[in-house]
Write an enzyme that holds these catalytic residues in place. Structure first.
Site, PDB file in Angstrom:
ATOM      1  N   CYS A 117       1.605  -6.611   0.105  1.00  0.00           N
ATOM      2  CA  CYS A 117       0.146  -6.702   0.239  1.00  0.00           C
ATOM      3  C   CYS A 117      -0.415  -7.923  -0.494  1.00  0.00           C
ATOM      4  O   CYS A 117      -0.169  -8.114  -1.690  1.00  0.00           O
ATOM      5  CB  CYS A 117      -0.490  -5.430  -0.300  1.00  0.00           C
ATOM      6  SG  CYS A 117      -2.283  -5.459  -0.186  1.00  0.00           S
ATOM      7  N   CYS A 173     -14.489  -2.691   7.867  1.00  0.00           N
ATOM      8  CA  CYS A 173     -13.443  -2.422   6.872  1.00  0.00           C
ATOM      9  C   CYS A 173     -13.878  -3.094   5.573  1.00  0.00           C
ATOM     10  O   CYS A 173     -13.991  -4.317   5.518  1.00  0.00           O
ATOM     11  CB  CYS A 173     -12.128  -3.011   7.387  1.00  0.00           C
ATOM     12  SG  CYS A 173     -10.809  -2.927   6.182  1.00  0.00           S
ATOM     13  N   CYS A 181       1.654  -3.213  -4.505  1.00  0.00           N
ATOM     14  CA  CYS A 181       2.471  -3.052  -3.288  1.00  0.00           C
ATOM     15  C   CYS A 181       3.032  -4.431  -2.932  1.00  0.00           C
ATOM     16  O   CYS A 181       2.289  -5.418  -2.890  1.00  0.00           O
ATOM     17  CB  CYS A 181       1.628  -2.505  -2.137  1.00  0.00           C
ATOM     18  SG  CYS A 181       0.931  -0.884  -2.481  1.00  0.00           S
ATOM     19  N   CYS A 230      -5.401  -6.968   4.636  1.00  0.00           N
ATOM     20  CA  CYS A 230      -5.806  -6.878   3.244  1.00  0.00           C
ATOM     21  C   CYS A 230      -5.522  -8.100   2.352  1.00  0.00           C
ATOM     22  O   CYS A 230      -4.394  -8.366   1.987  1.00  0.00           O
ATOM     23  CB  CYS A 230      -5.014  -5.677   2.727  1.00  0.00           C
ATOM     24  SG  CYS A 230      -5.609  -4.965   1.268  1.00  0.00           S
ATOM     25  N   CYS A 232      -6.269  -6.073  -6.834  1.00  0.00           N
ATOM     26  CA  CYS A 232      -5.755  -4.692  -6.871  1.00  0.00           C
ATOM     27  C   CYS A 232      -4.602  -4.649  -7.858  1.00  0.00           C
ATOM     28  O   CYS A 232      -3.840  -5.607  -7.979  1.00  0.00           O
ATOM     29  CB  CYS A 232      -5.267  -4.302  -5.475  1.00  0.00           C
ATOM     30  SG  CYS A 232      -4.707  -2.595  -5.352  1.00  0.00           S
ATOM     31  N   GLU A 236     -13.381  -9.797   0.790  1.00  0.00           N
ATOM     32  CA  GLU A 236     -13.178  -9.821   2.245  1.00  0.00           C
ATOM     33  C   GLU A 236     -13.680  -8.548   2.900  1.00  0.00           C
ATOM     34  O   GLU A 236     -13.523  -7.463   2.360  1.00  0.00           O
ATOM     35  CB  GLU A 236     -11.684  -9.868   2.560  1.00  0.00           C
ATOM     36  CG  GLU A 236     -10.982 -11.047   2.033  1.00  0.00           C
ATOM     37  CD  GLU A 236      -9.534 -11.048   2.509  1.00  0.00           C
ATOM     38  OE1 GLU A 236      -8.709 -11.599   1.799  1.00  0.00           O
ATOM     39  OE2 GLU A 236      -9.231 -10.475   3.574  1.00  0.00           O
TER      40      GLU A 236
HETATM   41  N1  SAH Z   1      -5.203   0.545  -1.463  1.00  0.00           N
HETATM   42  C1  SAH Z   1      -5.422   1.267  -0.248  1.00  0.00           C
HETATM   43  C2  SAH Z   1      -6.265   0.560   0.774  1.00  0.00           C
HETATM   44  C3  SAH Z   1      -6.093  -0.894   0.992  1.00  0.00           C
HETATM   45  S1  SAH Z   1      -4.838  -1.531   2.021  1.00  0.00           S
HETATM   46  C4  SAH Z   1      -4.101   1.697   0.344  1.00  0.00           C
HETATM   47  O1  SAH Z   1      -3.069   1.357  -0.183  1.00  0.00           O
HETATM   48  O2  SAH Z   1      -4.115   2.438   1.320  1.00  0.00           O
HETATM   49  C5  SAH Z   1      -5.073  -0.896   3.637  1.00  0.00           C
HETATM   50  C6  SAH Z   1      -3.772  -0.704   4.373  1.00  0.00           C
HETATM   51  O3  SAH Z   1      -3.158  -1.959   4.723  1.00  0.00           O
HETATM   52  C7  SAH Z   1      -2.729   0.055   3.551  1.00  0.00           C
HETATM   53  O4  SAH Z   1      -2.067   0.980   4.342  1.00  0.00           O
HETATM   54  C8  SAH Z   1      -1.814  -1.052   3.128  1.00  0.00           C
HETATM   55  O5  SAH Z   1      -0.579  -0.564   2.733  1.00  0.00           O
HETATM   56  C9  SAH Z   1      -1.803  -1.903   4.392  1.00  0.00           C
HETATM   57  N2  SAH Z   1      -1.285  -3.270   4.206  1.00  0.00           N
HETATM   58  C10 SAH Z   1      -1.444  -4.087   3.161  1.00  0.00           C
HETATM   59  N3  SAH Z   1      -0.798  -5.254   3.369  1.00  0.00           N
HETATM   60  C11 SAH Z   1      -0.231  -5.166   4.579  1.00  0.00           C
HETATM   61  C12 SAH Z   1       0.571  -6.050   5.370  1.00  0.00           C
HETATM   62  N4  SAH Z   1       0.918  -7.234   4.925  1.00  0.00           N
HETATM   63  N5  SAH Z   1       0.977  -5.614   6.580  1.00  0.00           N
HETATM   64  C13 SAH Z   1       0.612  -4.388   7.041  1.00  0.00           C
HETATM   65  N6  SAH Z   1      -0.122  -3.517   6.353  1.00  0.00           N
HETATM   66  C14 SAH Z   1      -0.552  -3.898   5.134  1.00  0.00           C
END
Ligand code: SAH
Length: 339
Positions: free
Chosen positions: A114, A100, A111, A328, A107, A87
């Site tokens: 995510c 982006c 988290c 993401c 990954c 994506e």
């Molecule tokens: N791995 C990296 C970059 C990818 S995610 C990181 O963790 O920063 C980019 C951003 O989107 C990160 O801050 C992540 O925590 C956030 N993110 C992921 N899923 C999300 C969601 N469902 N709602 C809001 N932010 C989210």
């Protein structure tokens, strides 16, 4: 190998070995980064174009789906050479277009909120595949791109050497010529890699996904918190700032009743006091089968107002592209859910 995986110097060396004049490498890469196929690079002799076509691949991911949201964010599903799907999003801001990009397929950071983490890591993207995301979107939209954020699927510091090579290509004159100051890398906080990145003497911006003001809460939502303490992340952020003089961004996804209390806001202010930083509050995006909800507008405003009162530079992220699953990994998951 994909032409997009070479730096200019690498391609020059290779050309030398093949008996091709090295200055041709500059012409080839300039043409390719302008979006041309090898056979369209008209300042190369036809015989050389044929030779290059035989010896090199020039692979750009194919756009298989694009979705435009009401706010003009456009999300793309791209199919790469091995059939995997990634994506990429294009966000339109008043100061220019930002792309982006994803750095990995899936990954492994785990988290909980995510969508990219749901099926774990499939593989790292190569520098050429990350460059391909940009070229593919540029070719498809004919839009100019001013900024790049590595905030799509994947953890860029878990794909360190490929991301570093990517960073060292995209700001070059022969490539996209985008200043490092207009590039942001977002990490969930792999502390030793933040130090390594700082020591590379780049001037890219660093965003750290903090998402909690205490280790107890962070551990509940981010697996990486079991490895690195918030205080160690803060020390690494200070080191990064001292080395690069680039202001750090802390991302904080607000999740209802998990990390959004007034007490959390005060703790976060205390943690960040005196650091040259900026907090980006992101009301969490709903992910299928995940029970996290965004807080009410009042709770978000209360949280934000405490940070501002405590003199922490804070903005709330425009919830770009929410109607098109722009967060993401979400679009890819909803694409596969159709089958
Ligand atoms: N791995 C990296 C970059 C990818 S995610 C990181 O963790 O920063 C980019 C951003 O989107 C990160 O801050 C992540 O925590 C956030 N993110 C992921 N899923 C999300 C969601 N469902 N709602 C809001 N932010 C989210």
């Amino acid at each position: 190998m994909n032409l997009l995986d070479y730096t200019l110097d690498e391609l020059k060396d290779l050309f030398k070995k093949e008996g091709i004049p090295p200055y041709r490498a500059d012409q080839v890469l300039k043409g390719v980064y302008l979006g041309h196929n090898i056979h369209e690079i008209s300042n190369l002799p036809i015989s050389l174009r044929e030779l290059l076509n035989k010896k090199f691949e020039h692979i750009i991911p194919e756009v298989i789906e694009s979705l435009k949201s009401k706010d003009d964010t456009e999300k793309f599903l791209l199919k790469i050479e091995d059939g995997n799907i990634i994506e990429t999003a294009l966000m339109k801001y008043s100061y220019g277009n930002t792309i982006c990009i994803s750095s990995q397929i899936g990954c492994r950071m785990g988290c909980k909120f995510c969508a990219s983490c749901i099926n774990g890591l499939i593989r790292n993207l190569t520098p050429g595949e990350m460059i391909g995301e940009i070229l593919s979107v540029k070719n498809y939209t004919k839009e100019d791109i001013k900024r790049i954020v590595i905030m799509g699927s994947g953890e860029p510091l878990d794909n360190f050497s490929n991301v570093l090579k990517f960073l060292n290509i995209i700001n070059r004159e022969y490539s996209f010529n985008i200043s490092q100051r207009n590039i942001t890398l977002s990490t969930c906080g792999i502390v030793p890699k933040i130090y390594e990145l700082a020591d590379e003497n780049l001037s890219i911006n660093l965003a750290i996904s903090l998402h909690a003001a205490s280790d107890e809460i962070r551990i509940k939502i981010m697996k990486i918190a079991c490895l690195y303490k918030i205080n160690d992340i803060i020390d690494a952020a200070k080191y990064y700032f001292n080395k690069t003089k680039r202001r750090i961004t802390f991302e904080y996804a607000l999740i209802n009743s998990v990390n959004d209390s007034k007490e959390d806001a005060y703790k976060l202010s205390k943690l960040l006091k005196g650091i040259n930083c900026h907090v980006n509050l992101i009301p969490v995006n709903k992910v299928t089968n995940v029970n996290f909800e965004k807080p009410s507008r009042n709770r978000i405003d209360d949280f934000m107002n405490i940070l501002i009162k405590e003199r922490i530079n804070t903005t709330k992220r425009r919830e770009l592209g929410e109607d098109i699953d722009a967060s993401c990994g979400q679009l890819k998951n909803s694409y596969f859910a159709k089958f």
